[in-house]
Design a protein around this motif. Structure first.
Motif, mmCIF file in Angstrom:
data_model
loop_
_atom_site.group_PDB
_atom_site.id
_atom_site.type_symbol
_atom_site.label_atom_id
_atom_site.label_comp_id
_atom_site.label_asym_id
_atom_site.label_seq_id
_atom_site.Cartn_x
_atom_site.Cartn_y
_atom_site.Cartn_z
ATOM 1 N N GLN A 1 58.798 41.796 59.451
ATOM 2 C CA GLN A 1 57.334 41.926 59.465
ATOM 3 C C GLN A 1 56.727 40.940 58.468
ATOM 4 O OE1 GLN A 1 55.422 43.949 61.329
ATOM 5 N NE2 GLN A 1 56.853 45.492 62.123
ATOM 6 N N ILE A 2 55.688 40.260 58.901
ATOM 7 C CA ILE A 2 55.028 39.268 58.042
ATOM 8 C C ILE A 2 53.603 39.740 57.771
ATOM 9 C CG2 ILE A 2 54.179 36.879 57.946
ATOM 10 C CD1 ILE A 2 57.085 36.831 58.163
ATOM 11 N N ALA A 3 53.211 39.797 56.504
ATOM 12 C CA ALA A 3 51.819 40.186 56.213
ATOM 13 C C ALA A 3 51.177 39.099 55.363
ATOM 14 C CB ALA A 3 51.794 41.512 55.477
ATOM 15 N N GLU A 4 49.904 38.886 55.591
ATOM 16 C CA GLU A 4 49.178 37.861 54.827
ATOM 17 C C GLU A 4 48.910 38.377 53.406
ATOM 18 O OE1 GLU A 4 48.019 34.788 53.671
ATOM 19 O OE2 GLU A 4 47.893 34.382 55.820
ATOM 20 N N GLN A 5 49.055 37.503 52.396
ATOM 21 C CA GLN A 5 48.775 37.885 51.009
ATOM 22 C C GLN A 5 47.292 38.208 50.834
ATOM 23 O OE1 GLN A 5 50.880 34.303 49.516
ATOM 24 N NE2 GLN A 5 50.502 35.211 47.527
ATOM 25 N N THR A 6 46.969 39.304 50.085
ATOM 26 C CA THR A 6 45.547 39.505 49.784
ATOM 27 C C THR A 6 45.244 38.846 48.441
ATOM 28 O OG1 THR A 6 46.238 41.670 49.073
ATOM 29 C CG2 THR A 6 44.930 41.587 51.085
ATOM 30 N N LEU A 7 44.102 38.216 48.371
ATOM 31 C CA LEU A 7 43.787 37.429 47.175
ATOM 32 C C LEU A 7 42.599 38.035 46.442
ATOM 33 C CD1 LEU A 7 44.015 33.923 48.894
ATOM 34 C CD2 LEU A 7 45.750 35.011 47.482
ATOM 35 N N ASP A 8 42.715 38.113 45.116
ATOM 36 C CA ASP A 8 41.613 38.635 44.288
ATOM 37 C C ASP A 8 40.636 37.509 43.977
ATOM 38 O OD1 ASP A 8 42.305 41.228 44.110
ATOM 39 O OD2 ASP A 8 43.592 40.945 42.343
ATOM 40 N N VAL A 9 39.388 37.766 44.284
ATOM 41 C CA VAL A 9 38.388 36.717 44.066
ATOM 42 C C VAL A 9 37.263 37.284 43.218
ATOM 43 C CG1 VAL A 9 36.609 35.383 45.258
ATOM 44 C CG2 VAL A 9 38.897 35.536 46.225
ATOM 45 N N SER A 10 36.927 36.609 42.109
ATOM 46 C CA SER A 10 35.775 37.121 41.346
ATOM 47 C C SER A 10 34.513 36.444 41.857
ATOM 48 C CB SER A 10 35.961 36.903 39.856
ATOM 49 O OG SER A 10 36.052 35.535 39.623
ATOM 50 N N GLU A 11 33.423 37.207 41.787
ATOM 51 C CA GLU A 11 32.212 36.742 42.454
ATOM 52 C C GLU A 11 31.483 35.652 41.665
ATOM 53 O OE1 GLU A 11 29.842 39.852 44.051
ATOM 54 O OE2 GLU A 11 28.105 38.555 44.346
ATOM 55 N N SER A 12 31.302 35.898 40.332
ATOM 56 C CA SER A 12 30.463 34.923 39.628
ATOM 57 C C SER A 12 31.268 33.739 39.110
ATOM 58 C CB SER A 12 29.700 35.555 38.476
ATOM 59 O OG SER A 12 30.170 36.811 38.207
ATOM 60 N N GLY A 13 30.579 32.617 39.083
ATOM 61 C CA GLY A 13 31.221 31.386 38.653
ATOM 62 C C GLY A 13 30.963 31.105 37.185
ATOM 63 N N VAL A 14 31.727 30.140 36.642
ATOM 64 C CA VAL A 14 31.537 29.748 35.237
ATOM 65 C C VAL A 14 30.222 28.980 35.138
ATOM 66 C CG1 VAL A 14 32.546 28.393 33.359
ATOM 67 C CG2 VAL A 14 34.032 29.650 34.932
ATOM 68 N N SER A 15 30.136 27.922 35.901
ATOM 69 C CA SER A 15 28.876 27.183 36.011
ATOM 70 C C SER A 15 28.950 26.404 37.318
ATOM 71 C CB SER A 15 28.699 26.209 34.852
ATOM 72 O OG SER A 15 29.560 25.108 35.047
ATOM 73 N N PRO A 16 27.803 26.116 37.914
ATOM 74 C CA PRO A 16 27.860 25.403 39.196
ATOM 75 C C PRO A 16 28.686 24.117 39.116
ATOM 76 C CG PRO A 16 25.651 26.217 38.830
ATOM 77 C CD PRO A 16 26.430 26.525 37.587
ATOM 78 N N GLN A 17 28.572 23.426 37.983
ATOM 79 C CA GLN A 17 29.283 22.150 37.861
ATOM 80 C C GLN A 17 30.802 22.365 37.896
ATOM 81 O OE1 GLN A 17 28.363 20.164 34.272
ATOM 82 N NE2 GLN A 17 29.303 18.246 34.919
ATOM 83 N N VAL A 18 31.270 23.351 37.115
ATOM 84 C CA VAL A 18 32.707 23.638 37.057
ATOM 85 C C VAL A 18 33.204 24.099 38.419
ATOM 86 C CG1 VAL A 18 34.412 25.238 36.068
ATOM 87 C CG2 VAL A 18 32.676 24.199 34.597
ATOM 88 N N GLU A 19 32.436 24.969 39.064
ATOM 89 C CA GLU A 19 32.883 25.524 40.348
ATOM 90 C C GLU A 19 32.893 24.459 41.444
ATOM 91 O OE1 GLU A 19 34.201 28.443 40.402
ATOM 92 O OE2 GLU A 19 33.559 29.018 38.390
ATOM 93 N N ARG A 20 31.897 23.579 41.373
ATOM 94 C CA ARG A 20 31.867 22.473 42.359
ATOM 95 C C ARG A 20 33.133 21.629 42.233
ATOM 96 N NH1 ARG A 20 26.270 22.087 42.386
ATOM 97 N NH2 ARG A 20 26.233 20.947 40.421
ATOM 98 N N GLU A 21 33.489 21.385 40.995
ATOM 99 C CA GLU A 21 34.686 20.583 40.692
ATOM 100 C C GLU A 21 35.940 21.270 41.253
ATOM 101 O OE1 GLU A 21 34.655 17.799 38.893
ATOM 102 O OE2 GLU A 21 36.786 17.510 38.444
ATOM 103 N N HIS A 22 36.030 22.612 41.011
ATOM 104 C CA HIS A 22 37.169 23.390 41.522
ATOM 105 C C HIS A 22 37.299 23.231 43.020
ATOM 106 C CE1 HIS A 22 37.630 26.578 38.153
ATOM 107 N NE2 HIS A 22 38.397 25.538 37.981
#
Ligand code: PEP
Ligand code: MG
Length: 844
Positions: A293-314
Motif C-alpha cells: 500500500q502506498i500513501a502520500e505524505q501529509t505535509l505541515d504548512v504554517s500559514e503566515s510568512g516571515v516577510s513577503p520578500q523572504v517567502e517570494r525568494e523561497h
C-alpha cells in the motif's frame, strides 16, 4: 421585539418566498431536515438570521448553520446540489465556532455562476432543532434581507448535541464512505433521520472525531469526504439493529446515487470474503505478487510568512529546483510519452495564473508553502469542477507538481520506500512522479482507486510495460500489505489469494501469448495478403514522430491517422509555423515518398480542449464545437495548419483528413481554404483530401460525399458513440458502446458501397481496426485499409494472412442481420475456430 421566549428569525437574503413543499428536492420539501422556508434570492450575501455560534460551515461554502444560546439551531443552504460546485462561486466570511451577530454577513456568492452551474439557486432556511414557529409575514411574496420572517417558540428545543452513550457501546465494521461529496446536508439528513428511529444513543466516528448520529449539524461538522472510513457505535436496547441498519445505509450512499461504490458494504467483512475486485485496464498484462500500500505524505504548512520578500525568494528557489528535477526526469525518460508528461509539468510551473495567485497570497502575508498550496489546490479544484475528463486528469498533474514544489519549499525529502520483491502497488491514486520513479525491478504492476485509462499514469505504465488497473473500489485500500494478489489487467481484475491452478493457468497463457507475439514480430515485414491473395494495407495510428518511427520498424505500411492535436495539447501557446512544419516534415521523411501519410486536422474542442484556443464551456461537449466545426469557426487556425502540412508535400504521399464532418458545406469550405493556401504556396498539385466517417449523418450520405473526396476513413470510436447515443467514456456503458453493434456495421457497409461506387478507398482508423476479432469482418465488409495502434501492427498483419477473403465476405453478410454486438462477437469467434487452422499457427 424578540424575547428569550420568542426568537425572531430574519430573512437571510432578499428575494421571493416560496413554499417549502414546492422545492424540487424531496429531502428538503418533505422536511426531513427540518421545517422552514425557501427564498429565491435576488441578493448575493447570506446574512445571519439570528445571533449565535457558527455550528457548522461546509468547506465548500454552500451551507452554514447557527446555534443560539438556547439551543435553537438554523441551517441555511444556498442552492440545490451546490455541493458539486466544490466551493466555486462561494466565499465564506465566517468560521466554525465563531460567534456572529444577527444580520452579520456569512457567505457571499456569485448568483450568476451558481444559476448556470448548479441545479437551482433556491436557498433554504430550516429550523433543525424542531421548534414550532409562526410567520411574521405572508408566506409568499418579496422579502428584504433582515426583515423579520419567523417567530420561534424555544420552549420545545431538543438539544441533541453531545450525546452520551449509556452502557457498553457496540461498533459496526468500518464503512468506506461512497458519497462523492461526503455527508453533506442531504445524505447527512437522511442518516440522522434514520438514527432517530432508534432509542439507542448513537455516534458516528471518523478517524479525527465523532458526532451524535441523530444531529444533522454534528454530522455535517464532521466534514466527511469521499473514501473516509467511518464507524457507527450505539448503546442501548436496540443498539445491535441500529448499527447494522445505519452501517448499511452509510454504505449504500444515504439516499444518494453512488456509482463505483454502490455495492459497498462494510469494508472489512466484504473484502475478506471477496475473491476479485474489478476496475478497468489502464495498461495491459498480468502479474502475480504481493500487496504494497502506498500513501502520500501529509505535509505541515504554517500559514503566515516571515516577510513577503523572504517567502517570494523561497518560492522562486523551489520552483527553479523543481524545474531542474523535472528536466532530469525528462532526460532519463525512455520514450516521448514519458518525456512529454514532465515537459507538461514544467509548463505548469510557468503558468502565469498560478504564479500570480501564489504571489498575491504571499503579498498578503502568507508563507510561500501556504500560498503555493492554496494556488495549486484551487486551480486543481477548478479543473475538476469543469466536468471535463481531460481537465480533471490535468488536475492530477497539477496536484503532483504542486506537491513536488511544496516538498522543496519545506525541505522535505522524498522518503524512498523499501519495496519487497514482486510488489503490486496499491494506492488511492499514484502521481505521474511516483510512477516515473518506480523501481521496475521490484514493482510488477499497480492498482488504483482513482485515475483513468487515459491518465498520464496509465500512459507511463504502458511505457514501462507494467500491468495496471484503475477505478477499483476503495476496499482495495484495506488490503493488508503482503496479501498475495493476481493482477489481471487485461480483464481489469485483481484476484485476492488466487489458487495455484489459476496462477499456473495464467503463466501458461502468458507463455503462449509470448510465443505468438514472437511469431507475429518475426513476420511483421511480410505483406498483409489474405490466403487467397488479396493485399490489404495495414497502417498506423500515431500521435508523434517517435510513433511514426516505431510503426515503420514494426512493418507499418504507412500512417492512416496522425492525430495532429496531440502534437499541441498540454501547452499554453500556439506552435509556430516553423515548429508545425518541421514536425510534419520529420514524420513524412520517416515514411518516405511511397507511403501514405494521412494527417487529420485538429480534432479539438469538446473533450479535448486546447489551452491557447479559448472555448466556451459546453453542456454537451461531444455534440458541440468539436473538430471541423471549431476549425471553421476559427479559419485562421485551419489555414495555418494546412500551410504547415503542405510544407511536407512530396516527402510522403500526403493526405489531409477532416474530422467530425457532418455537412457537405463543411467539406466544401475546408477544401476552398486548402486550395487557397496551396495556391499561395505555388503548389500545382493538391494533396489528397478525405473525411472521417464518424458522424452517422456522413455515413448515411456517403453517396453524396464520395464524389467530392479522395478517400474515407471510418472513426468507429465516435461513429459508435453517436450511433448508439452512448458516451464513449461512460464507465457504465463501456460494455454496451461496442463497435461490433450491427447498427454500426450497417453504416460501415453503406459507406464502403458508396465509396467504391465512386472509385474511392475506405479505411478504418477507430479502435475496432486494432481488434483481431474484427479483421475478417472489416475485410468482408470491403474496407481497403486498417489503421491500427502501433504495437498491434504485427498482430493485425498476421490475422489478415490467416483468412480467406471469400470466407470473410460470407461472415460479414451473416452478422449484418444479427441483433446485438454480443451475437456478432460470438459468430466471429465461431467463424474463427472453424476457418483458421490453429494447429499450424500459434494461437493466443
Ligand atoms: C474515432 O473516432 O474512431 C477516431 C479514430 O477518432 P478519435 O478516437 O481521435 O476521436
Ligand atoms: Mg473521432
Amino acid at each position: 421585539m424578540a424575547t428569550p421566549q420568542q426568537l425572531q428569525l430574519l430573512a437571510p437574503l432578499s428575494g421571493v418566498l416560496m413554499p417549502l413543499d414546492q422545492v424540487p428536492d424531496q429531502v428538503f420539501s418533505s422536511r426531513v431536515i427540518g421545517d422552514g422556508l425557501c427564498i429565491d434570492p435576488t441578493s448575493q450575501t447570506l446574512c445571519a438570521p439570528l445571533a449565535g455560534v457558527i455550528s457548522n460551515v461546509q468547506a465548500s461554502g454552500h451551507a452554514v448553520s447557527i446555534t443560539d444560546d438556547n439551543g435553537a439551531q438554523v441551517l441555511m443552504h444556498i442552492g440545490l446540489d451546490t455541493v458539486n460546485l466544490a466551493g466555486k462561486g462561494f466565499t465564506r466570511l465566517v468560521e466554525e465556532g465563531q460567534r456572529v451577530a444577527v444580520g452579520q454577513a456569512l457567505i457571499e456568492f456569485d448568483a450568476d455562476y451558481i444559476a448556470l452551474n448548479a441545479r437551482s439557486l433556491l436557498t433554504l432556511m430550516l429550523v433543525l432543532s424542531g421548534e414550532p414557529f409562526t410567520w411574521l409575514t405572508p408566506e409568499t411574496g418579496v422579502v428584504e434581507s433582515g426583515q423579520p420572517l419567523l417567530s420561534l417558540n424555544p420552549s420545545e428545543v431538543v438539544a441533541d448535541e453531545g450525546v452520551v452513550e449509556e452502557g457498553e457501546a457496540l461498533f459496526s465494521k468500518p464503512v468506506t464512505l461512497p458519497n462523492a461529496n461526503g455527508l453533506h446536508a442531504r445524505p447527512a439528513a437522511v442518516f440522522a433521520q434514520a438514527a432517530k428511529n432508534f432509542s439507542a444513543s448513537i455516534c458516528l466516528h471518523k478517524q479525527q472525531g465523532s458526532a451524535n448520529a441523530k444531529s444533522l449539524v454534528a454530522i455535517m461538522a464532521l466534514q466527511t469526504a469521499h473514501g473516509d472510513v467511518l464507524q457507527v457505535s450505539a448503546a442501548g436496547a436496540d443498539a445491535e439493529v441500529a448499527i447494522k441498519t445505519l452501517a448499511e445505509l452509510l454504505a449504500a450512499g444515504c439516499g444518494e446515487t453512488v456509482t463505483v461504490m454502490a455495492e459497498v458494504e462494510t469494508v472489512a467483512a466484504r473484502t475478506s470474503s471477496l475473491k476479485v475486485l474489478r476496475g478497468v485496464c489502464a495498461s495491459p498484462g498480468s502479474a502475480f505478487g504481493q500487496v504494497v500500500q502506498i500513501a502520500e505524505q501529509t505535509l505541515d504548512v504554517s500559514e503566515s510568512g516571515v516577510s513577503p520578500q523572504v517567502e517570494r525568494e523561497h518560492l522562486s528557489l523551489a520552483l527553479a529546483a523543481a524545474v531542474q528535477d523535472l528536466q532530469q526526469l525528462r532526460d532519463k525518460a525512455t520514450g516521448d510519452a514519458q518525456a512529454d508528461i514532465f515537459k507538461a509539468h514544467q509548463e505548469l510551473l510557468e503558468d502565469p495564473g498560478l504564479l500570480d495567485q501564489a504571489q498575491a497570497l504571499i503579498d498578503a502575508g502568507k508563507s510561500a508553502a501556504f500560498a503555493w498550496r492554496a494556488a495549486t489546490e484551487s486551480t486543481a479544484a477548478l479543473f475538476k469542477s469543469l466536468g471535463n475528463s481531460l481537465l480533471a486528469e490535468r488536475a492530477a498533474d497539477l496536484a503532483d507538481v504542486g506537491q513536488r514544489v511544496l516538498k522543496l519549499i519545506l525541505g522535505v525529502e522524498d522518503r524512498a520506500m523499501e519495496l519487497p520483491e514482486g510488489a503490486i502497488l496499491i494506492a488511492e491514486q499514484l502521481t505521474p512522479s511516483q510512477t516515473a520513479g518506480l523501481d521496475t525491478r521490484k514493482v510488477l504492476g499497480f492498482a488504483t482507486v482513482g485515475g483513468g485509462a487515459t491518465s498520464h499514469v496509465a500512459i507511463l505504465a504502458r511505457a514501462f510495460g507494467l500491468p495496471a488497473i484503475c477505478g477499483l473500489p476503495v476496499q482495495v485500500l484495506t488490503l493488508i500489505n503482503g496479501t498475495r494478489v493476481l493482477l489481471d489487467a487485461d480483464k481489469g481484475e485483481l484476484q485476492l489469494d488466487p489458487e495455484l491452478a489459476v496462477i499456473e493457468q495464467l503463466q501458461a497463457n502468458r507463455q503462449r501469448k509470448k510465443k505468438r507475439q514472437q511469431y507475429e514480430l518475426e513476420n511483421a515485414g511480410l505483406a498483409a495478403c489474405t490466403r487467397d491473395g488479396r493485399h490489404f494495407e495495414i497502417t498506423a495510428n500515431i500521435a508523434s514522430l517517435a510513433e511514426a518511427e516505431q510503426a515503420m520498424a514494426l512493418g507499418g505500411e504507412g500512417v492512416g491517422l496522425l492525430r495532429s492535436e496531440f502534437l499541441y495539447l498540454d501547452r499554453n501557446h500556439a506552435p509556430s509555423h516553423d515548429e508545425q512544419a518541421s514536425t510534419y516534415s520529420a514524420i513524412a521523411r520517416t515514411l518516405g515518398p511511397v507511403r501514405n501519410l494521412v494527417v487529420r486536422t485538429l480534432d479539438v474542442g469538446g473533450d479535448k480542449p486546447l489551452a491557447y484556443v479559448p472555448m466556451d464551456r459546453e453542456t454537451n461537449p461531444f455534440l458541440g464545437m468539436r473538430g471541423i466545426r471549431l476549425c471553421l469557426e476559427r479559419p485562421q487556425l485551419l489555414r495555418d495548419q494546412f500551410k504547415a502540412i503542405l510544407s511536407s508535400a512530396g516527402l510522403a504521399r500526403l493526405h489531409i483528413m477532416l474530422p467530425m464532418v457532418a455537412q457537405l458545406s463543411e467539406l466544401r469550405l475546408a477544401r476552398q481554404l486548402l486550395e487557397e493556401e496551396a495556391l499561395a504556396l505555388g503548389l500545382t498539385e493538391l494533396p489528397k483530401l478525405g473525411i472521417m466517417i464518424e458522424v452517422p449523418a456522413a455515413a448515411l450520405m456517403a453517396d453524396l460525399f464520395a464524389p467530392e473526396v479522395d478517400f474515407f476513413s471510418i472513426g468507429t470510436n465516435d461513429l459508435t458513440q453517436y450511433t448508439l447515443a452512448m458516451d464513449r467514456d461512460h464507465p457504465r456503458l463501456a460494455s454496451q458502446a461496442d463497435s461490433f453493434h450491427p447498427s454500426v456495421l450497417r453504416l460501415i457497409a453503406t459507406t464502403v458501397k458508396a465509396a467504391h461506387a465512386h472509385g474511392k478507398w475506405v479505411g478504418v482508423c477507430g479502435a475496432m481496426a486494432s481488434e483481431k476479432l474484427a479483421v475478417p469482418l472489416l475485410l468482408g465488409l470491403g474496407v481497403d485499409e486498417l489503421s491500427v495502434s502501433v504495437p498491434l501492427i504485427p498482430a493485425i498483419k498476421a490475422a489478415v494472412r490467416e483468412v480467406d477473403l471469400l470466407d470473410c465476405q460470407a461472415i460479414a453478410q451473416q452478422v449484418l442481420g444479427l441483433e446485438s454486438a454480443e451475437q456478432v462477437r460470438e459468430a466471429l469467434r465461431l467463424h474463427h475456430e472453424a476457418t483458421v487452422d490453429t494447429s499450424l499457427i500459434l494461437e493466443n
